[in-house]
Design a protein around this motif. Structure first.
Motif, PDB file in Angstrom:
ATOM      1  N   GLN A 243      39.715   9.048  70.743  1.00 58.99           N
ATOM      2  CA  GLN A 243      38.939   8.675  69.723  1.00 58.99           C
ATOM      3  C   GLN A 243      37.986   8.058  70.212  1.00 58.99           C
ATOM      4  O   GLN A 243      37.926   7.028  71.205  1.00 58.99           O
ATOM      5  CB  GLN A 243      39.726   7.782  68.600  1.00 58.99           C
ATOM      6  N   MET A 250      33.520  19.122  73.510  1.00 57.43           N
ATOM      7  CA  MET A 250      34.782  20.032  73.137  1.00 57.43           C
ATOM      8  C   MET A 250      34.112  21.280  73.306  1.00 57.43           C
ATOM      9  O   MET A 250      34.313  22.446  72.397  1.00 57.43           O
ATOM     10  CB  MET A 250      35.092  19.769  71.584  1.00 57.43           C
ATOM     11  N   GLU A 255      38.499  22.806  72.828  1.00 58.56           N
ATOM     12  CA  GLU A 255      39.251  22.190  71.664  1.00 58.56           C
ATOM     13  C   GLU A 255      40.713  23.312  71.174  1.00 58.56           C
ATOM     14  O   GLU A 255      41.522  22.679  70.862  1.00 58.56           O
ATOM     15  CB  GLU A 255      38.194  22.909  70.537  1.00 58.56           C
ATOM     16  N   CYS A 258      43.252  21.400  73.412  1.00 58.20           N
ATOM     17  CA  CYS A 258      43.671  20.265  72.818  1.00 58.20           C
ATOM     18  C   CYS A 258      44.553  20.400  71.458  1.00 58.20           C
ATOM     19  O   CYS A 258      45.611  19.794  71.038  1.00 58.20           O
ATOM     20  CB  CYS A 258      42.513  19.513  72.395  1.00 58.20           C
ATOM     21  N   GLU A 259      44.288  21.729  70.837  1.00 58.78           N
ATOM     22  CA  GLU A 259      45.135  21.935  69.471  1.00 58.78           C
ATOM     23  C   GLU A 259      46.408  22.315  69.965  1.00 58.78           C
ATOM     24  O   GLU A 259      47.309  22.244  68.934  1.00 58.78           O
ATOM     25  CB  GLU A 259      44.313  23.037  68.746  1.00 58.78           C
ATOM     26  N   SER A 266      40.873  13.460  67.972  1.00 59.98           N
ATOM     27  CA  SER A 266      39.514  13.948  68.306  1.00 59.98           C
ATOM     28  C   SER A 266      38.726  12.661  68.527  1.00 59.98           C
ATOM     29  O   SER A 266      38.958  11.699  68.007  1.00 59.98           O
ATOM     30  CB  SER A 266      39.071  15.112  67.391  1.00 59.98           C
TER      31      SER A 266
END
Length: 298
Positions: A243, A250, A255, A258-259, A266
């Motif tokens: 954060q 990203m 992205e 990370c997912e 994020s």
């Protein structure tokens, strides 16, 4: 007849009082007869400041138990430190309690510690597994000198420790091979347009802490490059919080990668951190004067 009744009443009253005193005596002797290990299991349910200030004055066995190491394998005084908010009181209090552990402390949570206290903790740190010291003023030099004594650490919180840089993180990573949980949230930076990303801390984490499961780097100054290194080398991550890391864009497959992580926060998540709401904000800068130096003595 009345005299006999009075005599009987007096006798009954005296007998009842005697039995009561006997029961109290037996109860006290039962408590005093408990081993220090058993008493410690009871005492650790009390707040540490209560245990240090009140329990020793009950009886000799309680005093000896609290003075020994059994009550101080876990030291959680962060709430007291935040109420006190005065380093000149907090530092000697933490050293006092750590000294009582006689090297058996496994968990320590405090706040706003200085260099001397960090070094002191490390000297007693052969069993230390959890160390939480947000807002501390420890510098890299001290961390580098004493990181080798903290090799058993599995959980570390150095959020808002602004004097620790990538150099200190690297030293901790090299020596704390069992580290699986790192909390390193920082104050929101003042970023100017066109300012360059600072990858040093992200790279230190990626290169020296491959076993991390839980990582928080709130308001870090790194970019996609630092995030890519962390995702590539810290393959076991199941919790990642970046954060406020506004340098991260990203791009590419970041992205998607990370997912795949079980929990991911994020850079644009607007939830506030607990640390910020419980730090110096909301006070007059002097802290709660109810914290007294008499609570603990060095």
């Amino acid at each position: 007849m009345e005299k006999k009744k009075k005599a009987r009443l007096c006798s009954d009253s005296s007998s009842s009082q005697s039995h009561g005193e006997e029961r109290v005596s037996q109860t006290c002797s039962c408590w005093e007869g408990l081993s220090p290990e058993i008493l410690a299991l009871i005492f650790v349910r009390l707040p540490p400041d209560e245990m240090a200030r009140r329990v020793p004055f009950v009886c000799r066995s309680w005093r000896e138990t609290v003075a020994g190491p059994y009550c101080w394998t876990e030291i959680d005084i962060e709430k007291w430190c935040r109420r006190c908010n005065r380093s000149e009181i907090i530092d000697p209090a933490v050293r006092y309690l750590v000294r009582r552990s006689k090297g058996t402390v496994r968990f320590l949570s405090a706040y706003k510690l200085g260099n001397r206290t960090f070094a002191f903790i490390a000297s007693f740190g052969k069993c230390l597994k959890v160390l939480k010291i947000p807002m501390s003023q420890v510098i890299d030099k001290i961390v580098v000198e004493h990181a080798g004594s903290l090799s058993m650490l599995t959980v570390l919180d150095i959020s808002y420790c602004v004097k620790i840089t990538s150099k200190g993180l690297e030293a901790l990573g090299k020596h704390c091979k069992s580290l699986i949980h790192l909390r390193r949230n920082m104050p929101p930076p003042e970023i100017e347009l066109g300012s360059k990303a600072v990858e040093d801390e992200a790279m230190a984490v990626a290169n020296t802490m491959p076993g991390l499961l839980h990582l928080e780097l709130g308001y870090g100054l790194f970019s996609d490059h630092g995030l890519d290194a962390i995702l590539t080398k810290c393959k076991a991550l199941c919790h990642l919080d970046i954060q406020g890391c506004w340098g991260v864009k990203m791009e590419g497959d970041l992205e998607e990668r990370c997912e795949r992580i079980m929990f991911f926060r994020s850079p644009w998540d607007d939830d506030e951190y607990d640390d910020a709401s419980s730090s110096d904000s909301g006070s007059d800068g002097q802290g709660d004067k109810s914290g007294s130096s008499s609570d603990y003595s060095d």
